[in-house]
Design an enzyme around this catalytic site. Structure first.
Site, PDB file in Angstrom:
ATOM      1  N   GLU A   1       2.469   0.619 -16.205  1.00 27.44           N
ATOM      2  CA  GLU A   1       1.484  -0.838 -17.223  1.00 27.44           C
ATOM      3  C   GLU A   1       1.581  -0.244 -18.128  1.00 27.44           C
ATOM      4  O   GLU A   1       0.397   0.954 -17.749  1.00 27.44           O
ATOM      5  CB  GLU A   1       0.715  -1.375 -16.195  1.00 27.44           C
ATOM      6  CG  GLU A   1       1.495  -1.886 -14.163  1.00 27.44           C
ATOM      7  CD  GLU A   1       1.860  -3.472 -14.813  1.00 27.44           C
ATOM      8  OE1 GLU A   1       2.116  -3.864 -15.394  1.00 27.44           O
ATOM      9  OE2 GLU A   1       2.576  -4.104 -13.782  1.00 27.44           O
TER      10      GLU A   1
ATOM     11  N   CYS B   1      -5.988  -4.671 -21.659  1.00 29.46           N
ATOM     12  CA  CYS B   1      -4.380  -4.150 -21.981  1.00 29.46           C
ATOM     13  C   CYS B   1      -3.396  -5.420 -22.420  1.00 29.46           C
ATOM     14  O   CYS B   1      -3.084  -6.210 -23.413  1.00 29.46           O
ATOM     15  CB  CYS B   1      -3.923  -3.832 -21.378  1.00 29.46           C
ATOM     16  SG  CYS B   1      -3.789  -4.731 -19.273  1.00 29.46           S
TER      17      CYS B   1
END
Ligand code: NAD
Length: 469
Positions: A243, A277
């Protein structure tokens, strides 16, 4: 844990080298983190290997029961955990911040416990019966970032444990206390050795990604480090879930209602003071409502208090570290120097003890400006004007990352059509960044590969095995 002091004491090493962790709001000491080494990593891996077979043999029901107890333990210590998280990471207790993050830890533990995973019968035609099972991998390494340190650790460890693995966690060197404390609480309910936090630096992360006893690495962090982990893990052909970084675009269609979407846009971009993020990091607004969106967004942004996270009034905090502060300051300064219009912020106080960068909105900015093209990871949002949908989609898709994206419109069908053309792992409609333990989450392009959450997330922590006969 009965108190904040007891929680902190439980993770403070009695011996060995330590490092003082400073509060990003005040510059004062939060606590002492152990400085673990590659030898400590080896000890953690040995303990994990010893504990894992019995855990795997215990079966899904027993493991799910333990995860539910771990969720209860997190809830019992929620306020102490939130306080430590706020002091170390900087995020306020209130708003979608520290208490919210600790709540998410309990929610994701419960979801990992409750998600059913049955063997799949893939062929059963009288001649052949083939079943697909997911077996434990063994020992999983979890390497995490500093922005949502507790929640992302749970995203990594909960499915790993549920699937019968042991886990060795390498937290960010910026936020080790939060992860150590979370693990101490969860470990109240787990067998010894199954979950260990090794609070070391990059060398320890690299050793974890190289170690032959680690079957899989769950990594959340920057794209650059993700690429290094791919290289480190190649010789032992480790499984990876990556990720990585994002630079999410949001597109406001001409029929959107600026006043109705302003608060959603704000939190999409500024959740955790922009250190997220999958936050909205580039906002594309149609020419016809550009000024109205700028005005509404500025009004919402102005009303959101920023300050010390322990103050119940604040909903925005400091940047977690000076390095990130400097990145945000450099990008906003470059945008201003290029002639972009600063609608709000952009003028940090000099000489302050904390890493506070004010909420910043930047209009009339070119799509190639570094504030648009680079991941700012902080409280500064560029707002770019577009005239045709094709142009907006081309700009949104122009980067080599694709974690999330969003489309804002009163016409759901039109929004879905645009969503289908965006290169991102998730496209939200009239919201941005919402994650849910039932819904798979992962990146496109250089934002990574592999899915977390839901049944897909459990499968990613198992080795698929076909029984054919
Ligand atoms: P980072 O990549 O600098 O560090 C992450 C972790 O990797 C740290 O624990 C670090 O010690 C470790 N590490 C560093 N070098 C290593 C190496 N060579 N081998 C193994 N481990 C190593 O990331 P960061 O600055 O902590 O986090 C911010 C970044 O993370 C942003 O780009 C953000 O977008 C991304 N992020 C992504 C997600 C997601 O779900 N996609 C979530 C949060 C953050």
């Amino acid at each position: 844990m009965e108190s904040y002091d007891a929680l902190l004491a439980s993770i403070t090493p009695a011996t060995g080298e330590t490092r003082t962790i400073l509060d990003p709001a005040t510059g004062t000491a939060v606590g002492e983190a152990p400085v673990h080494t590659v030898e400590d990593l080896q000890a953690a891996i040995d303990a994990a290997r010893a504990a894992q077979p019995a855990w795997a043999a215990a079966g899904h029901d027993a493991r799910s029961a333990a995860l539910l107890k771990a969720a209860d333990a997190v809830e019992r210590s929620a306020e102490e955990l939130a306080r430590l998280l706020s002091r170390e990471q900087g995020k306020p207790l209130n708003g979608p911040n520290a208490r919210f993050e600790v709540g998410a830890c309990a929610a994701w533990l419960r979801a990992a416990a409750a998600t059913p995973l049955e063997a799949e019968t893939v062929v059963d035609d009288g001649d052949t019966r083939a079943e697909l099972h997911y077996r434990p991998i063994g020992v999983v390494g979890a390497i995490g970032p500093w922005n949502w340190p507790m929640m992302i650790t749970v995203w990594q460890i909960a499915p790993a444990l549920r699937m019968g693995n042991a886990v060795v966690v390498k937290p960010s060197e910026y936020t080790p206390l939060s992860v150590l404390a979370l693990a101490a609480v969860i470990n109240e309910e787990l067998p010894e050795g199954l979950l260990t936090v090794v609070s070391g630096g990059r060398d320890v992360g690299e050793a974890l990604a190289t170690h032959p006893a680690i079957g899989k690495v769950m990594f959340t962090g920057s794209t650059t480090t993700g690429k290094a982990i791919i290289r480190s893990s190649a010789d032992t052909v480790k499984r990876l879930t990556l990720e990585l970084g994002g630079n999410d675009a949001g597109i406001v269609l001409p029929d959107a209602d600026p006043a109705a979407i302003a608060e959603g846009l704000f939190w999409g971009a500024f959740i955790n003071t922009g250190q997220t993020c999958a936050a909205l990091k580039r906002l594309y607004v149609h020419d016809s409502l550009y000024d109205a969106v700028c005005t509404e967004l500025t009004a919402v942004a102005k009303a959101m208090p920023m300050g010390n996270g322990l103050d119940e009034n604040n909903v925005l905090g400091p940047l977690q570290n000076r390095q990130q502060y400097n990145i945000v300051a450099r990008l906003v300064d470059a945008a201003r120097d290029s002639g972009a219009r600063i609608l709000l912020g952009g003028n940090p106080e000099t000489g302050q003890a904390g890493n506070f960068y004010p909420t910043t909105l930047v209009a009339d900015i070119d799509n190639n400006n570094p504030l648009v093209a680079e991941e700012q990871f902080g409280p500064a949002l560029p707002i770019i004007r577009y005239t045709t949908i094709d142009q907006a989609i081309a700009m949104a898709n122009a980067l080599d990352v694709g974690l999330g994206a969003s489309v804002w419109s009163t016409d759901l069908d039109a929004a879905r059509d645009v969503a289908a053309r965006l290169q991102a792992g998730t496209v939200w409609i009239n919201k941005h960044g919402a994650v849910d333990p039932r819904i798979p989450f992962g990146g496109a392009k250089q934002s990574g590969y592999g899915l977390e959450f839901g049944v897909e997330g459990l499968k990613a922590l198992g080795v698929p095995q076909v029984i054919n006969g």
